[in-house]
Design an enzyme around this catalytic site. Structure first.
Site, PDB file in Angstrom:
ATOM      1  N   ARG A   1       0.712  -1.339   0.070  1.00  0.00           N
ATOM      2  CA  ARG A   1       0.222  -0.340   0.505  1.00  0.00           C
ATOM      3  C   ARG A   1       0.784   1.209   0.237  1.00  0.00           C
ATOM      4  O   ARG A   1       0.826   1.980  -0.816  1.00  0.00           O
ATOM      5  CB  ARG A   1      -0.880  -0.288   1.583  1.00  0.00           C
TER       6      ARG A   1
ATOM      7  N   ASN B   1      -2.454  -3.002   8.708  1.00  0.00           N
ATOM      8  CA  ASN B   1      -3.315  -4.076   8.585  1.00  0.00           C
ATOM      9  C   ASN B   1      -3.740  -4.626   7.087  1.00  0.00           C
ATOM     10  O   ASN B   1      -2.977  -3.982   6.709  1.00  0.00           O
ATOM     11  CB  ASN B   1      -4.935  -4.262   9.405  1.00  0.00           C
TER      12      ASN B   1
ATOM     13  N   HIS C   1      -5.413  -3.271   5.086  1.00  0.00           N
ATOM     14  CA  HIS C   1      -5.616  -2.679   3.486  1.00  0.00           C
ATOM     15  C   HIS C   1      -3.828  -1.569   3.263  1.00  0.00           C
ATOM     16  O   HIS C   1      -3.640  -1.874   2.255  1.00  0.00           O
ATOM     17  CB  HIS C   1      -6.102  -0.705   4.022  1.00  0.00           C
ATOM     18  N   CYS C   2      -3.141  -1.826   4.575  1.00  0.00           N
ATOM     19  CA  CYS C   2      -1.562  -1.250   4.320  1.00  0.00           C
ATOM     20  C   CYS C   2      -0.794  -2.721   3.787  1.00  0.00           C
ATOM     21  O   CYS C   2       0.115  -2.450   3.042  1.00  0.00           O
ATOM     22  CB  CYS C   2      -1.451  -1.763   5.934  1.00  0.00           C
ATOM     23  N   ILE C   3      -1.036  -3.765   3.525  1.00  0.00           N
ATOM     24  CA  ILE C   3      -0.524  -4.854   2.297  1.00  0.00           C
ATOM     25  C   ILE C   3      -1.251  -5.239   1.688  1.00  0.00           C
ATOM     26  O   ILE C   3      -0.766  -6.321   0.953  1.00  0.00           O
ATOM     27  CB  ILE C   3      -0.075  -6.289   3.645  1.00  0.00           C
TER      28      ILE C   3
END
Ligand code: KQY
Length: 366
Positions: A95, A355, A357-359
Site C-alpha cells: 500500500r 493491517n 489495507h496496508c498490505i
C-alpha cells in the site's frame, strides 16, 4: 515502460476510488524477522488467508523474495486468480511503497511512483535501507505494462491518501506535514502536488490518525470513503482513551467541511476494538535490530476496522477477537449492501504495524 514528465491531471488521468472496479490486486509476502515475529511464519499464514479471500473476487499478484518463491508457489490456491512473481523488497507494505494507479475515461491506465522513505527516512523511518521498496512501484508498472509518473522529490505512501474518485482527497496533517516526509514544503505546496497527481480539487486535512500509529497517523487507519459523499470514521465512546479526543477532532473537522462537489459528508462511526497490547511472548519473537522499530511488551497497537480493503464484490475486513468484531461486520454490511463482508483474524498483521489495507494495493480496471 515510459517514464512520463507530465502529470496525470494535465494528461486527463485521475485516481479512482478503491470502490471502483479493479483489474486486480498486489501483495508482498512477509518475512523480515525484525518486523514479523518468528521469522514471519505466523504472519505468512494470515497473508495467505488474505490472498485466498481476495482471489475469490479478483486476480492477485503475490510478490515474493527468491528465498520464499518456491514455498509460496506451493501454498497459493490454484484457482487461476493468483500469480507469484519474484520481487526484491525490504518488507511487505505494498500500500505504501507500491504504485498508485490512475485511469482516464478511455480506459487507459498509468502508475504514479512516489518516493518511498520507510515512513520518515532518517528522521523517524521504521527501517533502513528502503532502496528495494522504492523500486516496487516501477516494477508494478512494468508488470502492468503501463507508463509511470516518477516523483523524485516528493515522499508519499499510498496509505496516507484516500480519494473519492470525484475530486476529493483525504489525508492527515499528522502524516503529510511530518518532519520525515516533505518538510521543506508548505501545506499549500503539498496540496498542489496531491491535486496535480491524483487529479483532485479538494484535500480534506484530518488532524491526526489512530493513536500510536507508527506511520505518523496514516489516514487509511482512521477514515475511508465508502463512496463519494460517504465516509467511515474509527470511533470510541471511551472518553478516557486518548483515541477519543483524536476521533472527536476528526469528526468535528469532517462535519465542518464539504467535498470537491460541495457535498456535506455523511459520516458513519466504526467502533474500534478495545486497546490491544503486545504480549511478552510476541515481543520476544521479534529480532531486535538497531534502526528498526522495537516491539516491546505492553506497547499499544494501532488496531482499527477501518483498515479494510475493498475488492470487486467484497470487503476484506480485519477482526481482533473482540466483542466489537460483530458490530463492525454489521456496520460495514449496512454500508456496503452489495458486497460480501469477508473477515480475517488479523492480529499477526497488526503486530507488524499495519493491517489488511496496508498490505494490499489495487490496480483499477481502467
Ligand atoms: O501502512 C502501514 N501501516 C505500514 C506500517 C509499517 C510498519 C513497519 N514496521
Amino acid at each position: 515502460m515510459k517514464r512520463l514528465d507530465s502529470t496525470p491531471k494535465k494528461d486527463g488521468f485521475r485516481m479512482p476510488g478503491e470502490f471502483e472496479p479493479h483489474r486486480g490486486s498486489y501483495i508482498i509476502w512477509p518475512e523480515r524477522p525484525d518486523n514479523w515475529r518468528l521469522g514471519g511464519k505466523p504472519a505468512q499464514h494470515v497473508f495467505l488467508e488474505v490472498i485466498k479471500k481476495i482471489s475469490k473476487y479478483e486476480p492477485i499478484t503475490v510478490c515474493v523474495s527468491r528465498e520464499q518463491y518456491s514455498n509460496v508457489l506451493n501454498l497459493i490456491p490454484t484457482n487461476g486468480n493468483v500469480r507469484v512473481v519474484e520481487m526484491s523488497n525490504n518488507d511487505s507494505w505494498i500500500r505504501d511503497c507500491g504504485a498508485t494507479f490512475v485511469v482516464n475515461d478511455k480506459g487507459a491506465l498509468r502508475g504514479i511512483d512516489w518516493t518511498f522513505n520507510a515512513w520518515g527516512g532518517l528522521v523517524d523511518g521504521l527501517y533502513f535501507p528502503w532502496d528495494q521498496d522504492d523500486k516496487i512501484a516501477s516494477k508494478m508498472c512494468e508488470l502492468e505494462r503501463v507508463p509511470r509518473y516518477r516523483l523524485d522529490d516528493f515522499i508519499l505512501e499510498g496509505g496516507s491518501i484516500h480519494v473519492d474518485g470525484e475530486g476529493t482527497c483525504m489525508v492527515t496533517s499528522e502524516c503529510l506535514l511530518s518532519e520525515g516526509r516533505n518538510s521543506t514544503m508548505t501545506k499549500r505546496q503539498i496540496e498542489k502536488v496531491l491535486c496535480e497527481y491524483l487529479n483532485c480539487t479538494k484535500v480534506l486535512w484530518i488532524p491526526r490518525g489512530i493513536y500510536n500509529d507508527e506511520t505518523n497517523g496514516h489516514v487509511d487507519n482512521i477514515c475511508n470513503f465508502v463512496r463519494p459523499g460517504v465516509v467511515v470514521l474509527a470511533w470510541t465512546d471511551n472518553k478516557k482513551d486518548p483515541q477519543y479526543a483524536i476521533s472527536k477532532e476528526a469528526l468535528e473537522y469532517l462535519e465542518s467541511e464539504v467535498d470537491a462537489k460541495g457535498r456535506k459528508l455523511e459520516i458513519h462511526k466504526l467502533l474500534l476494538p478495545k486497546p490491544i497490547l503486545i504480549t511478552k511472548e510476541e515481543s520476544l519473537g521479534v529480532d531486535a535490530v538497531d534502526g528498526t522499530l522495537p516491539r516491546q511488551k505492553g506497547d499499544r497497537l494501532a488496531a482499527s476496522y477501518v483498515n479494510y480493503y475493498t475488492v470487486n464484490g467484497a470487503i476484506i475486513m480485519p477482526t481482533f477477537n473482540d466483542p466489537n468484531d460483530e458490530l463492525a461486520v454489521k456496520t460495514l454490511q449496512e454500508l456496503y449492501p452489495d458486497r460480501k463482508i469477508e473477515t480475517v483474524y488479523a492480529r499477526e498483521i497488526l503486530l507488524g504495524g499495519g493491517n489488511i489495507h496496508c498490505i494490499t494495493q489495487q490496480v483499477p480496471r481502467g
